[in-house]
Design a protein around this motif. Structure first.
Motif, PDB file in Angstrom:
ATOM      1  N   VAL A 188     -50.400 -52.617  20.106  1.00  0.00           N
ATOM      2  CA  VAL A 188     -50.854 -52.280  21.457  1.00  0.00           C
ATOM      3  C   VAL A 188     -49.941 -51.207  22.050  1.00  0.00           C
ATOM      4  CG1 VAL A 188     -51.127 -53.168  23.812  1.00  0.00           C
ATOM      5  CG2 VAL A 188     -51.996 -54.487  21.885  1.00  0.00           C
ATOM      6  N   GLY A 189     -48.636 -51.338  21.857  1.00  0.00           N
ATOM      7  CA  GLY A 189     -47.693 -50.334  22.350  1.00  0.00           C
ATOM      8  C   GLY A 189     -47.935 -48.967  21.715  1.00  0.00           C
ATOM      9  N   ALA A 190     -48.219 -48.970  20.413  1.00  0.00           N
ATOM     10  CA  ALA A 190     -48.501 -47.699  19.723  1.00  0.00           C
ATOM     11  C   ALA A 190     -49.801 -47.092  20.238  1.00  0.00           C
ATOM     12  CB  ALA A 190     -48.571 -47.927  18.221  1.00  0.00           C
ATOM     13  N   ALA A 191     -50.794 -47.935  20.508  1.00  0.00           N
ATOM     14  CA  ALA A 191     -52.063 -47.434  21.042  1.00  0.00           C
ATOM     15  C   ALA A 191     -51.871 -46.828  22.428  1.00  0.00           C
ATOM     16  CB  ALA A 191     -53.096 -48.559  21.089  1.00  0.00           C
ATOM     17  N   LEU A 206     -58.155 -46.635  29.239  1.00  0.00           N
ATOM     18  CA  LEU A 206     -57.829 -47.519  28.117  1.00  0.00           C
ATOM     19  C   LEU A 206     -56.545 -48.302  28.379  1.00  0.00           C
ATOM     20  CD1 LEU A 206     -58.459 -48.400  25.199  1.00  0.00           C
ATOM     21  CD2 LEU A 206     -57.098 -46.450  24.430  1.00  0.00           C
ATOM     22  N   ALA A 207     -55.634 -47.706  29.124  1.00  0.00           N
ATOM     23  CA  ALA A 207     -54.332 -48.342  29.371  1.00  0.00           C
ATOM     24  C   ALA A 207     -54.484 -49.670  30.097  1.00  0.00           C
ATOM     25  CB  ALA A 207     -53.430 -47.409  30.166  1.00  0.00           C
ATOM     26  N   ASP A 208     -55.416 -49.743  31.049  1.00  0.00           N
ATOM     27  CA  ASP A 208     -55.604 -50.987  31.785  1.00  0.00           C
ATOM     28  C   ASP A 208     -55.995 -52.125  30.852  1.00  0.00           C
ATOM     29  OD1 ASP A 208     -55.717 -52.530  34.178  1.00  0.00           O
ATOM     30  OD2 ASP A 208     -57.910 -52.408  34.079  1.00  0.00           O
ATOM     31  N   VAL A 209     -56.902 -51.850  29.941  1.00  0.00           N
ATOM     32  CA  VAL A 209     -57.342 -52.857  28.975  1.00  0.00           C
ATOM     33  C   VAL A 209     -56.184 -53.252  28.060  1.00  0.00           C
ATOM     34  CG1 VAL A 209     -58.911 -53.285  27.039  1.00  0.00           C
ATOM     35  CG2 VAL A 209     -59.724 -52.057  29.055  1.00  0.00           C
ATOM     36  N   LEU A 210     -55.432 -52.255  27.594  1.00  0.00           N
ATOM     37  CA  LEU A 210     -54.327 -52.539  26.679  1.00  0.00           C
ATOM     38  C   LEU A 210     -53.192 -53.301  27.367  1.00  0.00           C
ATOM     39  CD1 LEU A 210     -54.216 -49.198  24.671  1.00  0.00           C
ATOM     40  CD2 LEU A 210     -55.099 -51.408  23.908  1.00  0.00           C
TER      41      LEU A 210
END
Length: 169
Positions: free
Chosen positions: A50-53, A95-99
Motif C-alpha cells: 500500500v505504501g509503494a502504491a 486513489l490515496a484516500d482509498v489506500l
C-alpha cells in the motif's frame, strides 16, 4: 445483569463470558491474562505494498520533472513534460484516500495473533484467539470491567506472568 461486550461470537456480562457457544462463569475464572504471538509477515508485506502504491505516482512525477530539466529541451517540451508529471502526481489524490483507509484498517486489525487465557477450575484455558487487535482490545477491556465488579478478587495481567507488587525506594 450488565452486558459489557456482545457480538455474534463473544459475550461478556457481569456473570459470565460466552465464547463460541462455551460459557465460563466469572465466579469460576481465576487469573486472566493475554499473550501476543509473532508478527504476520503477510500483513506487513500488505502494508508495504500500500505504501509503494501511494509513493509510486509521486515518484514518477518527481522523476518526470527531473527528466525535463535534465534534457534541456525547448520551453514547450519542458512545460509539457512537467505538466504531464504534475498530472500523474495529482492522479494519486483520489486513489490515496482509498489506500490510506486500507492502511488504517490494517493497523486497527493488527499484525499479531492475540490470545486471552484464564485459570478455569485450576487449569489454564485459552478463552479467545484472534488477529483483530481492535476487537480483542474491546473484549479484554470488557473482561476487566466485568471482573472488577465480581466479589472475588481477580487478577488481569499480560503474557501469562503474575503481576508483581511494586517496591518503593
Amino acid at each position: 445483569m450488565t452486558t459489557y461486550y456482545d457480538d455474534r461470537a463473544v459475550q461478556v456480562t457481569s456473570t459470565a463470558l460466552r465464547v463460541d457457544g462455551r460459557t465460563y462463569p466469572l465466579a469460576e475464572l481465576g487469573m486472566v491474562w493475554h499473550r501476543r504471538g509473532g508478527r504476520s509477515w503477510r500483513v506487513l508485506a500488505g502494508r508495504g505494498a500500500v505504501g509503494a502504491a501511494l509513493a509510486g505516482p509521486l515518484v514518477a512525477a518527481v522523476l518526470g520533472i527531473g527528466l525535463a530539466v535534465w534534457l534541456h529541451r525547448s520551453a514547450v517540451v519542458t512545460i509539457a513534460i512537467v505538466g504531464a508529471s504534475v498530472l500523474i502526481g495529482l492522479g494519486v489524490g483520489p486513489l490515496a484516500d482509498v489506500l490510506f483507509e486500507r492502511l488504517d484498517r490494517s493497523y486497527a486489525r493488527g499484525s499479531r495473533e492475540l490470545e486471552m487465557w484464564a485459570r478455569w477450575r485450576g487449569q489454564p484455558v485459552r478463552l479467545l484467539q484472534t488477529r483483530d487487535a481492535l476487537r480483542f482490545g474491546k473484549i479484554y477491556r470488557a473482561m476487566q470491567r466485568a471482573m472488577e465488579q465480581t466479589p472475588q478478587s481477580k487478577v488481569i495481567g499480560a503474557s501469562g506472568s503474575r503481576p508483581r507488587p511494586r517496591s518503593r525506594p
